[in-house]
Motif scaffolding. Structure first.
Motif, PDB file in Angstrom:
ATOM      1  N   GLU B  56       0.833  -1.192   0.000  1.00 45.75           N
ATOM      2  CA  GLU B  56       0.000   0.000   0.000  1.00 45.75           C
ATOM      3  C   GLU B  56       0.874   1.250   0.000  1.00 45.75           C
ATOM      4  O   GLU B  56       1.951   1.246   0.565  1.00 45.75           O
ATOM      5  CB  GLU B  56      -0.872  -0.020   1.269  1.00 45.75           C
ATOM      6  N   ALA B  57       0.404   2.315  -0.637  1.00 50.21           N
ATOM      7  CA  ALA B  57       1.076   3.628  -0.618  1.00 50.21           C
ATOM      8  C   ALA B  57       2.526   3.523  -1.083  1.00 50.21           C
ATOM      9  O   ALA B  57       3.443   4.101  -0.500  1.00 50.21           O
ATOM     10  CB  ALA B  57       1.013   4.258   0.782  1.00 50.21           C
ATOM     11  N   ALA B  58       2.741   2.788  -2.182  1.00 50.89           N
ATOM     12  CA  ALA B  58       4.104   2.687  -2.727  1.00 50.89           C
ATOM     13  C   ALA B  58       4.346   3.906  -3.611  1.00 50.89           C
ATOM     14  O   ALA B  58       3.610   4.143  -4.556  1.00 50.89           O
ATOM     15  CB  ALA B  58       4.215   1.405  -3.540  1.00 50.89           C
ATOM     16  N   SER B  59       5.366   4.682  -3.300  1.00 53.62           N
ATOM     17  CA  SER B  59       5.532   5.922  -4.063  1.00 53.62           C
ATOM     18  C   SER B  59       6.913   6.131  -4.647  1.00 53.62           C
ATOM     19  O   SER B  59       7.116   7.064  -5.403  1.00 53.62           O
ATOM     20  CB  SER B  59       5.196   7.124  -3.180  1.00 53.62           C
ATOM     21  N   VAL B  60       7.887   5.298  -4.283  1.00 57.30           N
ATOM     22  CA  VAL B  60       9.239   5.511  -4.815  1.00 57.30           C
ATOM     23  C   VAL B  60       9.671   4.243  -5.528  1.00 57.30           C
ATOM     24  O   VAL B  60       9.820   3.191  -4.914  1.00 57.30           O
ATOM     25  CB  VAL B  60      10.237   5.840  -3.682  1.00 57.30           C
TER      26      VAL B  60
END
Lengths: 82, 492
Positions: B56-60
């Motif tokens: 969840e919430a993977a941004s990089v």
């Protein structure tokens, strides 16, 4: 937006550069100013000599100022954009 | 180490080299397709990552590039497929002993678990090909070699990946057949179809940035292909942009040393053979008889000179001047024909310059009293890489509050003083130095400055002072009596 993009947007929104004296007029201005300089210089050289140069100095000052602007206009006319 | 830092700082948009802790395995690649467009001095590599988020919430997202590839890369951009806005890329160090480097891509919105996204990594590599054979006679073909690694590295596991090497000519002489790839594919590991050589598809490639994978499976593949256009390098570009407020003019002058980086000429140059070839239209691919550059619209007083003098073998078609900021403007086309055809290994030095109205690239902000002028970094010579570039922007005399912003960081910036016609105190000159520029780097630099009213009048006043000195000298000389008088004779 990065600094580069904001400067780019600002640059596109501003009015283009306008010189004080329009470039198309510069050849004629050069001609008139330099001709006046020549005439005044010639006149100041034929004034009778007096010990204190009462009339020569103001004439010389006016001729140099006109000549200064005339030479700059001449440079721009011939393509050396100073 | 310095070379690595130069390479990375030249190609990153956001050069925040923060050493963040090791990435967490929050992504998985469903597919990686790397397309290599082979050129002469420029090789354009497009890698598409089809990514699925696992957490969840993977941004990089981390991209790993091998060291030799990063050394050759001079332009890099990561975008989401279909959008135009590039994503922020930061350097994130090198995994130990792996001879590769990690780049972190920050996604605009964090992905939910299970969401898919397509990232496109575009790079331009310079000096990545070399001529083989290294010498060629005047009528022989030109062939180049390009080496790359077989697998696209990634810290995440990949379901399927393939690499396509596209040449401009279908005459491909040889390509390496990879070994020891049975774990990833049961069919042919490499296929050739027309002008494209495809390595892949390789299935179920695990995380490849560790020593075991690199030693076991990673290998280099070399493609030997015919290339039908001259390979050009600009060894040194010196661009001087001079801004004049009295003449409302921007003069740009390029001093260029052009080098043909193809196979060196074997034997003597035969003018007779060259004339025969051009008459029958069968010019050899590594000979450069002429090339075309695109100059800005509305230019005048163009000059193309070299050390001997004016070069008259050129054609210029000027496009009409347009207002700033309009898209799809026509450009002036200049066809340059050097004094001699440039054979492999030969150099040609020339100067190309022109005048353009300052209103086309300069603007004035009456609220802050600042002028902003845009100067392009380079004019693209098709297919050429610029090894060394020095761009100097010469501002009007007496300019203050000089500020600049460049599209990509320069190796060095400096502000110095330049003295030219009718100058008294000299003009501020901003100099940018770059290495390995490509056609993607032909963007403008913006310089802003203020010029007080007195600075505008400095030039006429300087000339007036000189004239006044002459007048004073004349007035003094008029009054000096230099006639010879008869001395009265003394009577003894």
């Amino acid at each position: 937006m990065s600094e580069y993009e904001s400067v780019q947007a600002l640059h596109h929104s501003l009015p283009p550069f306008q010189p004080l004296i329009s470039v198309e007029l510069l050849p004629y201005i050069a001609l008139i100013l330099l001709a006046s300089t020549f005439v005044l210089a010639f006149y100041s050289s034929t004034i009778p000599k007096t010990t204190i140069p009462g009339k020569e100095v103001p004439l010389a000052v006016i001729a140099s100022v006109l000549g200064g602007f005339g030479v700059v206009a001449l440079f721009c006319t011939v393509g050396v954009y100073v | 180490m310095l070379r690595l830092w130069n390479a990375i700082s030249c190609l990153l948009l956001a050069s925040a080299a923060a050493a963040s802790p090791a990435y967490s395995l929050s992504f998985e690649n469903t597919a990686i397709v790397r397309t290599v467009d082979l050129g002469g001095s420029l090789v354009h590599v497009t890698t598409t990552f089809a990514v699925k988020a696992l957490k969840e919430a993977a941004s990089v997202y981390t991209i790993t590039l091998p060291e030799d590839e990063i050394f050759n890369t001079s332009w890099l951009e990561v975008k989401v497929k279909g959008t135009h806005q590039p994503l922020t890329v930061t350097y994130n160090g090198a995994p130990v002993d792996s001879k590769s480097h990690n780049l972190d891509v920050s996604l605009e919105k964090p992905l939910a678990a299970g969401a898919n996204i397509n990232l496109v990594l575009e790079t331009v590599q310079t000096h990545a090909t070399w001529p083989w054979p290294q010498k060629a006679a005047q009528d022989e073909d030109q062939s180049l070699k390009y080496e790359t690694s077989l697998f696209v590295l990634s810290p995440y596991s990949t379901s399927v990946q393939r690499t396509k090497l596209k040449s401009s000519s279908p005459r491909i002489i040889s390509y390496t057949t990879p070994e020891n790839v049975e774990a990833f594919t049961q069919e042919n590991p490499v296929t050739k179809s027309g002008a494209t050589v495809t390595y892949g598809p390789y299935n179920n490639v695990p995380s490849s940035t560790n020593q075991e994978f690199l030693q076991e499976h990673q290998q280099h593949v070399v493609l030997h292909y015919n290339y039908d256009y001259p390979v050009l390098e600009i060894l040194k570009l010196k661009r001087a942009a001079e801004i004049s407020h009295w003449g409302a003019n921007l003069n740009i002058q390029d001093d260029i040393v052009l080098h043909n980086a193809g196979p060196e000429l074997k034997g003597q140059f035969s003018r007779l053979q060259h004339q025969t070839q051009s008459f029958y239209g069968r010019g050899a691919p590594h000979v450069l008889p002429l090339f075309t550059v695109h100059l800005p619209p509305g230019i005048r007083n163009t000059y193309y000179i070299d050390q001997i003098g004016n070069v008259s073998t050129s054609h210029l078609r000027v496009a009409p001047s347009v207002a700033r900021g309009l898209k799809n403007t026509q450009s002036s086309v200049m066809e340059l024909k050097p004094r001699y055809p440039i054979m492999g290994g030969w150099n040609y030095t020339y100067t190309l310059g022109w005048d353009a109205p300052l209103g086309d690239s300069g603007s004035y902000d009456s609220k802050t009293g600042k002028y902003i002028v845009s100067v392009p970094v380079m004019t693209e010579v098709p297919g050429a890489v610029v090894n060394d570039a020095e761009i100097s922007i010469i501002l009007p005399e007496g300019a203050t509050d000089v500020d600049y912003v460049a599209p990509f960081t320069a190796l060095s910036n400096e502000i110095s003083t330049h003295v030219t016609y009718l100058d008294t105190v000299g003009r501020p000159m901003v100099t940018f130095k770059y290495k390995n520029l490509t056609n993607k780097h032909a963007k403008p630099i913006y310089v802003s400055y203020r010029v007080p009213v007195f600075a505008h009048l400095r030039k006429p006043l300087a000339v007036s002072t000189v004239l006044l000195t002459l007048f004073t000298f004349a007035m003094v000389v008029r009054r000096v009596d230099l006639t010879i008088h008869k001395t009265p004779s003394k009577k003894m």
